[in-house]
Scaffold this active site. Structure first.
Site, PDB file in Angstrom:
ATOM      1  N   THR A  52       0.870  -1.187   0.000  1.00 31.41           N
ATOM      2  CA  THR A  52       0.000   0.000   0.000  1.00 31.41           C
ATOM      3  C   THR A  52       0.904   1.234   0.000  1.00 31.41           C
ATOM      4  OG1 THR A  52      -0.100  -0.134   2.381  1.00 31.41           O
ATOM      5  CG2 THR A  52      -1.893  -1.175   1.167  1.00 31.41           C
ATOM      6  N   THR A 107       3.439   5.037  -3.188  1.00 35.49           N
ATOM      7  CA  THR A 107       4.252   4.608  -4.337  1.00 35.49           C
ATOM      8  C   THR A 107       3.507   3.719  -5.341  1.00 35.49           C
ATOM      9  OG1 THR A 107       6.155   4.758  -2.863  1.00 35.49           O
ATOM     10  CG2 THR A 107       6.500   3.669  -4.991  1.00 35.49           C
ATOM     11  N   ASP A 163       0.940  -5.908   4.822  1.00 34.01           N
ATOM     12  CA  ASP A 163       0.757  -5.439   6.191  1.00 34.01           C
ATOM     13  C   ASP A 163      -0.611  -4.780   6.394  1.00 34.01           C
ATOM     14  OD1 ASP A 163       1.365  -3.239   4.582  1.00 34.01           O
ATOM     15  OD2 ASP A 163       3.362  -2.983   5.434  1.00 34.01           O
ATOM     16  N   ASN A 184      13.199   5.389   6.067  1.00 34.17           N
ATOM     17  CA  ASN A 184      14.194   4.791   6.968  1.00 34.17           C
ATOM     18  C   ASN A 184      14.618   3.386   6.519  1.00 34.17           C
ATOM     19  OD1 ASN A 184      12.034   3.170   7.633  1.00 34.17           O
ATOM     20  ND2 ASN A 184      11.848   3.843   9.751  1.00 34.17           N
ATOM     21  N   HIS A 210      12.563   0.864   5.722  1.00 32.70           N
ATOM     22  CA  HIS A 210      11.686  -0.275   6.030  1.00 32.70           C
ATOM     23  C   HIS A 210      11.081  -0.857   4.758  1.00 32.70           C
ATOM     24  CE1 HIS A 210       8.183   2.743   6.714  1.00 32.70           C
ATOM     25  NE2 HIS A 210       7.896   2.067   5.624  1.00 32.70           N
ATOM     26  N   GLY A 232       7.726  -3.590   3.875  1.00 29.47           N
ATOM     27  CA  GLY A 232       6.576  -3.943   4.695  1.00 29.47           C
ATOM     28  C   GLY A 232       6.639  -2.964   5.854  1.00 29.47           C
ATOM     29  N   GLU A 236      10.712  -2.461  10.488  1.00 30.82           N
ATOM     30  CA  GLU A 236      11.430  -1.237  10.824  1.00 30.82           C
ATOM     31  C   GLU A 236      12.913  -1.536  11.101  1.00 30.82           C
ATOM     32  OE1 GLU A 236      10.110   1.505  10.295  1.00 30.82           O
ATOM     33  OE2 GLU A 236       8.296   1.950  11.415  1.00 30.82           O
ATOM     34  N   LYS A 245      12.902   9.862  -1.241  1.00 32.71           N
ATOM     35  CA  LYS A 245      13.435   8.496  -1.168  1.00 32.71           C
ATOM     36  C   LYS A 245      14.902   8.420  -1.604  1.00 32.71           C
ATOM     37  CE  LYS A 245       9.576   6.943   0.308  1.00 32.71           C
ATOM     38  NZ  LYS A 245       8.614   6.090  -0.345  1.00 32.71           N
TER      39      LYS A 245
HETATM   40  C1  F6R Z   1       3.051  -0.520   2.571  1.00 29.07           C
HETATM   41  C2  F6R Z   1       4.362  -0.832   3.090  1.00 29.07           C
HETATM   42  C3  F6R Z   1       5.423   0.189   3.298  1.00 29.07           C
HETATM   43  C4  F6R Z   1       5.502   1.239   2.189  1.00 29.07           C
HETATM   44  C5  F6R Z   1       6.540   2.289   2.549  1.00 29.07           C
HETATM   45  C6  F6R Z   1       6.624   3.385   1.522  1.00 29.07           C
HETATM   46  O1  F6R Z   1       2.263  -1.686   2.479  1.00 29.07           O
HETATM   47  O2  F6R Z   1       4.568  -1.943   3.388  1.00 29.07           O
HETATM   48  O3  F6R Z   1       6.666  -0.455   3.409  1.00 29.07           O
HETATM   49  O4  F6R Z   1       5.820   0.625   0.983  1.00 29.07           O
HETATM   50  O5  F6R Z   1       6.219   2.859   3.785  1.00 29.07           O
HETATM   51  O6  F6R Z   1       5.439   4.107   1.558  1.00 29.07           O
HETATM   52  P1  F6R Z   1       5.082   5.189   0.440  1.00 29.07           P
HETATM   53  O7  F6R Z   1       4.918   4.444  -0.819  1.00 29.07           O
HETATM   54  O8  F6R Z   1       3.795   5.801   0.923  1.00 29.07           O
HETATM   55  O9  F6R Z   1       6.210   6.137   0.412  1.00 29.07           O
END
Ligand code: F6R
Length: 242
Positions: free
Chosen positions: A36, A39, A67, A136, A138, A140, A143, A202
């Site tokens: 989700t 992106t 997630d 950072n 991560h 999913g 963290e 990013k």
């Molecule tokens: C979402 C997920 C997260 C996002 C990440 C980037 O299911 O698992 O790892 O992919 O936080 O989020 P965006 O795309 O909003 O920058």
């Protein structure tokens, strides 16, 4: 890791969609891992166009999401159940029984993690996993500091992650503090992985990913342990690499 650098967000979204569609054309029973966040929105728009304009069918496709926030009802406007329904599922011919997302409001979160991992084991392996990357590092909701050997588990979200996601809620206080996420180990069981990154927010994360320093402080670095990963990135997100 194969790295594909394209001009902008639209170009990476289209490229990712073509790769997903190619996989569906080769295997109409594809098990697709979904993310989700902001992106993949362009990817999902392109998949909807592909369904409408070119008849790419999801009738036999199964999807497994990475997630879900803990403490949100499925129909909460910011739950990932709502996100997936609004941004993709209700616009294509996928059977809802073939879509899987962790339950964000289970009676026992620990039991939900076990149940979800069993689902992945029974219908998996995921043939193609789509990932975004957190600022950072991560993937999913794994963290920094997460044990890479974990399967689906409950996580406490870092303040930086909650701040990144606060834009979708009325206030930072409303952003859930915990989530259920599939683990890095689970992600690495996928046969093929596409990780998408767009925009200057990013750029530091992309630079760090490409340093190939595999360590727990930067969860996405574990993708170097997998031999079929494609990073699709736009120029803004790639700017510190050049
Ligand atoms: C979402 C997920 C997260 C996002 C990440 C980037 O299911 O698992 O790892 O992919 O936080 O989020 P965006 O795309 O909003 O920058």
């Amino acid at each position: 890791m194969q790295v594909i650098v394209l001009d902008n967000y639209d170009a990476i979204s289209e490229q990712a969609a073509r790769l997903v569609e190619k996989n569906i054309q080769e295997n109409d029973q594809l098990v697709l891992g979904l993310a989700t966040g902001a992106t993949p929105l362009g990817l999902y728009k392109n998949l909807i166009s592909g369904y409408n304009a070119r008849g790419i069918s999801y009738k036999n496709v199964k999807t497994i999401n990475l997630d879900e926030y803990l403490g949100l009802e499925k129909n909460h406007p910011e739950s990932y159940h709502t996100f997936m329904s609004e941004k993709l599922f209700q616009h294509i011919d996928i059977a809802m029984k073939n879509t899987f997302i962790p339950d964000g409001n289970p009676s026992s979160a620990e039991e939900e993690c076990i149940r979800y991992e069993e689902i992945i084991d029974s219908i998996g392996p995921v043939n193609l996993q789509i990932l975004g990357i957190g600022t950072n590092g991560h993937i999913g909701f794994n963290e920094p500091g997460t044990d890479p050997n974990m399967s689906t588990h409950v996580v406490e979200l870092k303040t930086s992650t909650r701040e990144d996601n606060a834009q979708f809620f009325q206030s930072l206080d409303e952003v859930p503090r915990h989530a259920i996420t599939i683990g890095i180990q689970t992600i690495l069981k996928s046969e093929q992985i596409i990780i998408l990154a767009s925009g200057k927010s990013k750029a530091k994360a992309v630079k760090r990913l490409l340093e190939q320093n595999v360590n727990r402080n930067f969860p996405a670095s574990f993708l170097w342990k997998h031999d079929h990963v494609t990073l699709i990135v736009d120029r803004e997100a790639y700017q510190f690499v050049q």
